[in-house]
Design an enzyme around this catalytic site. Structure first.
Site, PDB file in Angstrom:
ATOM      1  N   GLU A  72      -5.327   8.187  -7.917  1.00  0.00           N
ATOM      2  CA  GLU A  72      -5.572   6.989  -7.800  1.00  0.00           C
ATOM      3  C   GLU A  72      -6.434   6.676  -6.661  1.00  0.00           C
ATOM      4  O   GLU A  72      -7.372   5.742  -6.464  1.00  0.00           O
ATOM      5  CB  GLU A  72      -4.108   6.043  -7.464  1.00  0.00           C
ATOM      6  CG  GLU A  72      -3.259   5.904  -8.890  1.00  0.00           C
ATOM      7  CD  GLU A  72      -2.523   7.190  -9.119  1.00  0.00           C
ATOM      8  OE1 GLU A  72      -2.331   7.968  -8.229  1.00  0.00           O
ATOM      9  OE2 GLU A  72      -1.850   7.292 -10.474  1.00  0.00           O
ATOM     10  N   PRO A 274      -3.661  24.936  -7.837  1.00  0.00           N
ATOM     11  CA  PRO A 274      -2.409  24.376  -7.953  1.00  0.00           C
ATOM     12  C   PRO A 274      -2.423  22.920  -7.661  1.00  0.00           C
ATOM     13  O   PRO A 274      -2.925  22.856  -6.560  1.00  0.00           O
ATOM     14  CB  PRO A 274      -1.318  24.982  -7.493  1.00  0.00           C
ATOM     15  CG  PRO A 274      -1.866  25.903  -6.212  1.00  0.00           C
ATOM     16  CD  PRO A 274      -3.277  26.145  -6.813  1.00  0.00           C
ATOM     17  N   ARG A 275      -1.945  21.788  -8.338  1.00  0.00           N
ATOM     18  CA  ARG A 275      -1.815  20.591  -7.978  1.00  0.00           C
ATOM     19  C   ARG A 275      -1.126  20.588  -6.710  1.00  0.00           C
ATOM     20  O   ARG A 275      -1.705  19.748  -5.754  1.00  0.00           O
ATOM     21  CB  ARG A 275      -0.928  19.616  -9.169  1.00  0.00           C
ATOM     22  CG  ARG A 275      -1.043  18.412  -8.867  1.00  0.00           C
ATOM     23  CD  ARG A 275      -2.457  17.821  -8.798  1.00  0.00           C
ATOM     24  NE  ARG A 275      -2.352  16.227  -8.540  1.00  0.00           N
ATOM     25  CZ  ARG A 275      -3.643  15.403  -8.772  1.00  0.00           C
ATOM     26  NH1 ARG A 275      -4.736  16.182  -8.691  1.00  0.00           N
ATOM     27  NH2 ARG A 275      -3.301  14.272  -8.815  1.00  0.00           N
ATOM     28  N   GLY A 323      -8.579  19.407  -1.584  1.00  0.00           N
ATOM     29  CA  GLY A 323      -9.630  18.986  -1.837  1.00  0.00           C
ATOM     30  C   GLY A 323     -10.913  19.824  -2.295  1.00  0.00           C
ATOM     31  O   GLY A 323     -12.062  19.336  -2.196  1.00  0.00           O
ATOM     32  N   ASN A 349      -7.645  14.421 -14.430  1.00  0.00           N
ATOM     33  CA  ASN A 349      -8.881  13.638 -14.938  1.00  0.00           C
ATOM     34  C   ASN A 349      -9.904  14.826 -15.332  1.00  0.00           C
ATOM     35  O   ASN A 349     -10.402  15.585 -14.661  1.00  0.00           O
ATOM     36  CB  ASN A 349      -9.474  13.135 -13.587  1.00  0.00           C
ATOM     37  CG  ASN A 349     -10.674  12.251 -13.935  1.00  0.00           C
ATOM     38  OD1 ASN A 349     -11.153  12.231 -15.145  1.00  0.00           O
ATOM     39  ND2 ASN A 349     -11.160  11.611 -12.861  1.00  0.00           N
ATOM     40  N   GLU A 352     -13.603  15.167 -14.096  1.00  0.00           N
ATOM     41  CA  GLU A 352     -14.181  15.961 -13.107  1.00  0.00           C
ATOM     42  C   GLU A 352     -14.638  17.265 -13.346  1.00  0.00           C
ATOM     43  O   GLU A 352     -15.747  17.749 -12.772  1.00  0.00           O
ATOM     44  CB  GLU A 352     -13.061  16.336 -11.953  1.00  0.00           C
ATOM     45  CG  GLU A 352     -12.264  15.157 -11.431  1.00  0.00           C
ATOM     46  CD  GLU A 352     -11.284  15.126 -10.457  1.00  0.00           C
ATOM     47  OE1 GLU A 352     -10.612  16.184 -10.658  1.00  0.00           O
ATOM     48  OE2 GLU A 352     -10.907  14.217  -9.673  1.00  0.00           O
TER      49      GLU A 352
END
Length: 456
Positions: A72, A274-275, A323, A349, A352
């Site tokens: 978001e 990894p997230r 990042g 997403n 990307e």
């Protein structure tokens, strides 16, 4: 009992629950061992230092953006930057709700922008927050419907917008009950502008009581474009593939695929991002338990580190810092977008990866990105390849590496699809004529950045 009476009763109960729970929540936050726990606690409860420390901010009109997680915040970023470019005298306040979002934002925060944890929806914290920042407008992302925050801001005359708005089918069913419907109707009515991210989102919002919505515009496309980077020399590596934003369980599938493919290509490089970066060490342990040599990237530039060491070091790399996913997408030929392989996933997403000209792979559990993936499958065949399990993932990657022409076709289709969707998103005009910043003579001049995210 009237609708107003039901609403009042529900909100009184909700507010009372927050007031009762706040002391316990405060005590819990104070006992956390993290270094930043005191900062998180103070910002969550809007316990700020003396006003004089923010004198410069107080002299500027404040545009308040409210998001939650990394996704978001990424969607909000192009709009935030555009607003600051349009109105350089303004100050942006971006509130978020997760540690990961805070870390991601710190690397990108533009001038005249303050990052804060969003206040809890405790009425007292909300009042302190609004007293301190006195925002001239509030722009909420996606489905951030916090009753106390929205109602308090509206009662103070703060114009509100809900952009990239999306209520999932499951949430729509929950809000549609006779007990909750009056509340969601009241909350949506407080927004001067509601811009859904898709036509189906608009239909669900209207079913919940949104009287009027702007033309759909999905900021996730603009976010992907704004975060894209160019590959480092010598360019995109045709034997590199990346698993981005992976969740628990997906790394096993990626490692299984690597073991199967490594015997065919000695120059194969597998990168796992990894997230949640704090899981990097445990993923390395998982790989070593399978007999796979792996390493975590080091330094501020993981891509450069892998390029420098890929010939002599392990062929599986774990990125444990936040990042860097856009840079990895730019460098790799194939991208598996995680959070999508198992029913517990909510997707991430895929745009990307597409904007980086990767051959895009994902699972079938894509959550709020379901419509985006559906468009990729329907409008531009081959723009995305969906897989159902670990074996299909390995087959897919193997097929692409074995067939360079097919790999190139997939990369080109993803690029074509992305270009077809970025421009409509960036030219949709959002009518924001009610978002006047009447205080301090500051206002959004009848258009909210004229496209919600004109960043190209």
């Amino acid at each position: 009992m009237t609708v107003a009476g039901v609403l009042d009763w529900r909100l009184r109960l909700y507010r009372g629950a927050w007031v009762a729970a706040s002391p316990l929540l405060s005590a819990w936050l104070k006992t956390r061992a993290r270094e930043s726990s005191s900062t998180i606690h103070n910002q969550r409860f809007a316990l700020y230092p003396p006003l004089s420390t923010a004198k410069d901010v107080q002299e500027r009109p404040v545009i308040w953006f409210h998001a939650v997680s990394v996704g978001e915040c990424a969607a909000a970023f192009p709009l935030l930057q555009r607003c600051l470019a349009e109105w350089p005298n303004a100050h942006a306040l971006l509130t978020h709700g997760t540690v990961s979002a805070g870390l991601w934002l710190q690397r990108r925060v533009p001038p005249n922008t303050t990052l804060q944890y969003a206040p809890f929806d405790d009425p007292n914290a909300v009042a302190r927050f609004l007293d301190r920042w006195n925002p001239q407008a509030g722009i909420f992302l996606e489905s951030e419907l916090w009753p106390n925050l929205i109602l308090a801001a509206h009662s103070r005359g703060v114009p509100l917008a809900l952009v990239n708005a999306n209520i999932s089918p499951k949430s729509t069913a929950r809000w549609s009950t006779s007990l909750l419907m009056p509340i969601v109707c009241a909350l949506l009515a407080k927004f001067d502008l509601i811009c859904p991210q898709s036509e189906s989102s608009a239909q669900r919002l209207r079913a919940l009581g949104a009287d009027d919505t702007a033309p759909p515009a999905n900021l996730k496309y603009a976010a992907a474009t704004s975060s894209a980077v160019r590959p480092q020399p010598p360019g995109k590596q045709q034997r590199w593939w990346v698993a981005g934003s992976t969740h628990v369980g997906e790394e096993e599938a990626v490692l299984s695929a690597h073991q199967r493919l490594a015997s065919q290509w000695i120059d194969l490089v597998t990168v796992i991002v990894p997230r949640h970066p704090e899981r990097a060490a445990s993923i390395c342990e998982l790989a070593e338990a399978r007999g796979i040599r792996c390493a975590q990237t080091e330094g501020a530039d993981p891509v450069a580190h892998i390029l420098k060491n890929s010939s002599s070091m392990p062929k599986v790399w774990i990125v444990g810092t936040i990042g860097h996913l856009p840079a990895m997408y730019a460098q790799c030929a194939i991208a598996f977008v995680g959070g999508s392989l198992f029913p517990s996933g909510r997707g991430h997403n895929v745009a990307e990866a597409a904007v980086a000209e990767c051959a895009v792979i994902c699972g079938f559990h894509t959550g709020p990105f379901k419509e985006m993936v559906y468009e990729m499958c329907g409008t531009h065949y081959a723009a995305v390849w969906q897989v159902a399990n670990a074996n299909e993932l390995a087959n897919c990657v193997e097929n692409l590496f074995q067939n360079p022409k097919h790999l190139k076709l997939r990369q080109q289709k993803a690029k074509v699809w992305m270009h077809a969707h970025v421009h409509p998103c960036c030219t949709v005009t959002l009518d924001a004529k009610h978002l006047f910043m009447h205080r301090q003579q500051f206002y959004l001049e009848s258009k909210l950045c004229r496209a919600c995210a004109v960043v190209l």
